[in-house]
Enzyme design. Structure first.
Site, PDB file in Angstrom:
ATOM      1  N   GLY A 100      -1.242  58.124  17.044  1.00  0.00           N
ATOM      2  CA  GLY A 100      -2.750  58.404  16.860  1.00  0.00           C
ATOM      3  C   GLY A 100      -3.593  58.699  17.907  1.00  0.00           C
ATOM      4  O   GLY A 100      -4.837  58.965  17.528  1.00  0.00           O
ATOM      5  N   GLY A 155       2.664  61.253  18.845  1.00  0.00           N
ATOM      6  CA  GLY A 155       3.134  62.681  18.933  1.00  0.00           C
ATOM      7  C   GLY A 155       2.043  63.601  19.601  1.00  0.00           C
ATOM      8  O   GLY A 155       2.416  64.138  20.652  1.00  0.00           O
ATOM      9  N   CYS A 209      -5.813  88.251   5.818  1.00  0.00           N
ATOM     10  CA  CYS A 209      -6.788  88.707   4.829  1.00  0.00           C
ATOM     11  C   CYS A 209      -7.525  87.136   4.356  1.00  0.00           C
ATOM     12  O   CYS A 209      -7.195  86.879   3.131  1.00  0.00           O
ATOM     13  CB  CYS A 209      -6.385  89.306   3.715  1.00  0.00           C
ATOM     14  SG  CYS A 209      -5.393  90.798   4.226  1.00  0.00           S
ATOM     15  N   TYR A 236       1.417  69.952  16.605  1.00  0.00           N
ATOM     16  CA  TYR A 236       0.805  70.378  15.201  1.00  0.00           C
ATOM     17  C   TYR A 236       0.400  72.015  15.423  1.00  0.00           C
ATOM     18  O   TYR A 236      -0.460  72.545  14.857  1.00  0.00           O
ATOM     19  CB  TYR A 236      -0.462  69.740  14.676  1.00  0.00           C
ATOM     20  CG  TYR A 236      -0.188  68.292  14.843  1.00  0.00           C
ATOM     21  CD1 TYR A 236       1.068  67.802  13.801  1.00  0.00           C
ATOM     22  CD2 TYR A 236      -0.365  67.242  15.568  1.00  0.00           C
ATOM     23  CE1 TYR A 236       1.418  66.280  13.820  1.00  0.00           C
ATOM     24  CE2 TYR A 236      -0.227  66.016  15.344  1.00  0.00           C
ATOM     25  CZ  TYR A 236       0.757  65.577  14.758  1.00  0.00           C
ATOM     26  OH  TYR A 236       1.112  64.169  14.588  1.00  0.00           O
TER      27      TYR A 236
HETATM   28  N1  LLP Z   1       3.590  58.119  12.818  1.00  0.00           N
HETATM   29  C1  LLP Z   1       3.195  58.537  11.703  1.00  0.00           C
HETATM   30  C2  LLP Z   1       3.768  57.542  10.695  1.00  0.00           C
HETATM   31  C3  LLP Z   1       2.456  59.566  11.444  1.00  0.00           C
HETATM   32  O1  LLP Z   1       2.066  59.798  10.066  1.00  0.00           O
HETATM   33  C4  LLP Z   1       2.068  60.262  12.289  1.00  0.00           C
HETATM   34  C5  LLP Z   1       0.887  61.439  12.248  1.00  0.00           C
HETATM   35  C6  LLP Z   1       2.220  59.811  13.614  1.00  0.00           C
HETATM   36  C7  LLP Z   1       3.243  58.901  13.896  1.00  0.00           C
HETATM   37  C8  LLP Z   1       1.720  60.686  14.923  1.00  0.00           C
HETATM   38  O2  LLP Z   1       0.525  60.544  15.259  1.00  0.00           O
HETATM   39  P1  LLP Z   1      -0.157  61.404  16.498  1.00  0.00           P
HETATM   40  O3  LLP Z   1       0.088  60.735  17.697  1.00  0.00           O
HETATM   41  O4  LLP Z   1       0.337  62.804  16.530  1.00  0.00           O
HETATM   42  O5  LLP Z   1      -1.474  61.527  16.101  1.00  0.00           O
HETATM   43  N2  LLP Z   1      -1.743  67.997  11.276  1.00  0.00           N
HETATM   44  C9  LLP Z   1      -2.655  67.048  11.923  1.00  0.00           C
HETATM   45  C10 LLP Z   1      -2.114  65.698  12.407  1.00  0.00           C
HETATM   46  C11 LLP Z   1      -1.166  65.098  11.209  1.00  0.00           C
HETATM   47  C12 LLP Z   1      -0.667  63.538  11.740  1.00  0.00           C
HETATM   48  C13 LLP Z   1       0.082  63.057  10.654  1.00  0.00           C
HETATM   49  N3  LLP Z   1       0.944  61.818  11.023  1.00  0.00           N
HETATM   50  C14 LLP Z   1      -3.422  67.830  13.019  1.00  0.00           C
HETATM   51  O6  LLP Z   1      -3.128  68.852  13.450  1.00  0.00           O
HETATM   52  O7  LLP Z   1      -4.293  67.217  13.467  1.00  0.00           O
END
Ligand code: LLP
Length: 418
Positions: free
Chosen positions: A239, A275, A344, A372
């Protein structure tokens, strides 16, 4: 980000010219820097050097096999949310003993595969899932390691679509009910309780919500201890945000120092699931200006990448910097453009009101799209998904070739003639 910088007005990826790479592999093209990925992971490894931990990179952010392989070789574990992601981790040489399995809808066959390969832990998101895991483990004569993903009810103060730790979200087990679920798990013969976790959202730009959530998890850990349940780990999810535009997220170091401070004196391994903050800054999307279109009100740069290649601007109103790959060769004054794709849909834009000095045929780079990006791409409008390449010093490797129309059509068939 010294892996993407301008030298004499030309954008470089490590030691290679980005224009030359686009020439070789065509556009739209996702380009990743291996050094960028390494730096992303090391930013978490360094501050945790003296604390027992496991960094489980969230595969969903960028699941290309080469990306996973680079991170696996550096010792990363993985956070997965499907059996498909598990197979990717295995194919990329990842260690299943360093895999945690998250997600609200794990199916029996997915649980089975996780047990078969010996993953580190299931992050359980409901009581029903716990029962499923018990049944599956019993059938296989195994003990399933589990951690409950609790919903701590904290506001991550991020985009509502990527906020996950509030009561109203579908994720996790309400922290109020967690104790009862742990007690139940204790009575299950094929369940081995090892941890507690949460993931409160993505693209967070302050430490407070993380620390707030951790406090609640630790209070729960204490209550569990009194019940005779001793946990081995606490998982605070992913996150941490990145700087797309004007955001000023804390560095992993600053974030982790506050976390370690809270964990002092406790015998808990720390698991984290970053991530975006590892992969986003390590990636560019290269796209070519097909044509320039002007009317009384607006100027549009119509490019060859669309929302099928990069969904974040249309889905979240997300900002990604857009820069010309070559700053040489355009004497014209800057013009404010909407940078739009060929699809489109009115929502098919990559950036609005961007001041650029460009002409038709020029190359543009969308920045900070290593997470992403490609993973959210689609075949909408029967467009082939982009190719992906990775730069390593003076070398560039194609890590996913461009799709072909024939490949897109292959799984489909006509009705039989009667
Ligand atoms: N762990 C879990 C259980 C998650 O659901 C997620 C992301 C992460 C870790 C990794 O989070 P990060 O460090 O990447 O913030 N498509 C969206 C982001 C969706 C994130 C979903 N879960 C975007 O493009 O902003």
């Amino acid at each position: 980000m010294d892996w993407f910088s301008y030298i004499n007005g030309e954008l470089m990826a490590e030691r290679l010219s980005v224009s030359a790479i686009a020439e070789q592999f065509d556009t739209p093209l996702y380009l990743y820097s291996k050094a960028g990925l390494q730096a992303g992971l090391e930013a978490y490894q360094q501050p945790l050097k003296h604390y027992p931990h496991l960094i489980c990179y969230a595969v969903k952010a960028n699941s290309n096999l080469a990306v996973l392989n680079v991170l696996a070789k550096l010792g990363a574990g993985f956070d997965i949310v499907s059996v498909g992601e598990l197979e990717r981790v295995l194919a990329a040489g990842g260690d299943p003993a360093r895999v945690v399995f998250s997600g609200v809808g794990k199916q029996m066959h997915e649980i089975k595969r996780g047990l078969e390969v010996g993953i580190r832990c299931f992050n359980v998101e409901s009581e029903t899932e716990l029962e499923r895991i018990q049944v599956c483990a019993e059938q296989m004569g195994k003990k399933a390691p589990i951690s409950l993903r609790v919903n701590p009810d904290v506001d991550a103060q991020t985009h509502p679509y990527i906020s996950t730790g509030l009561k109203e979200n579908k994720f996790g087990i309400d922290i109020i009910e967690a104790e009862a679920v742990y007690k139940k798990a204790l009575t299950m013969a094929n369940i081995h309780i090892i941890g507690v976790g949460c993931h409160i959202g993505s693209q967070l730009t302050t430490r407070e919500p993380f620390i707030d959530a951790l406090d609640r998890l630790l209070a729960l850990t204490d209550n569990l201890k009194a019940l005779g349940i001793t946990l081995e780990h606490v998982d605070i999810g992913g996150g941490l945000g990145v700087r797309y535009h004007t955001e000023t997220p804390p560095s992993p170091e600053s974030y982790l120092s506050a976390v370690i401070e809270k964990l002092k004196g406790r015998d808990l391994t720390l698991i984290i699931e970053p991530g975006r903050s590892i992969a986003a800054p390590a990636g560019l999307l290269l796209t070519r200006v097909e044509l320039i279109k002007k009317n009384d009100h607006k100027a549009f740069a119509v490019v060859d990448a669309g929302m099928n290649d990069q969904l974040r601007p249309s889905m979240y109103g997300a900002w990604h910097d857009i820069t010309a790959v070559s700053l040489n060769g355009s004497e014209s004054a800057p013009v404010v453009y909407d940078v739009v794709g060929p699809i489109c849909e009115t929502g098919d834009f990559l950036g609005k009101e961007r001041s650029l000095q460009i002409k038709e045929g020029d190359l543009l780079a969308l920045r900070c799209v290593g997470a992403y990006g490609f993973v959210m791409s689609s075949n909408y409008n029967t467009r082939n998904r982009a190719a992906e390449v990775m730069v390593d010093g003076e070398q560039v490797y194609e890590v996913r070739r461009r799709e072909t129309i024939a490949e897109q059509l292959a799984p489909e068939s006509l009705l039989p003639t009667s």
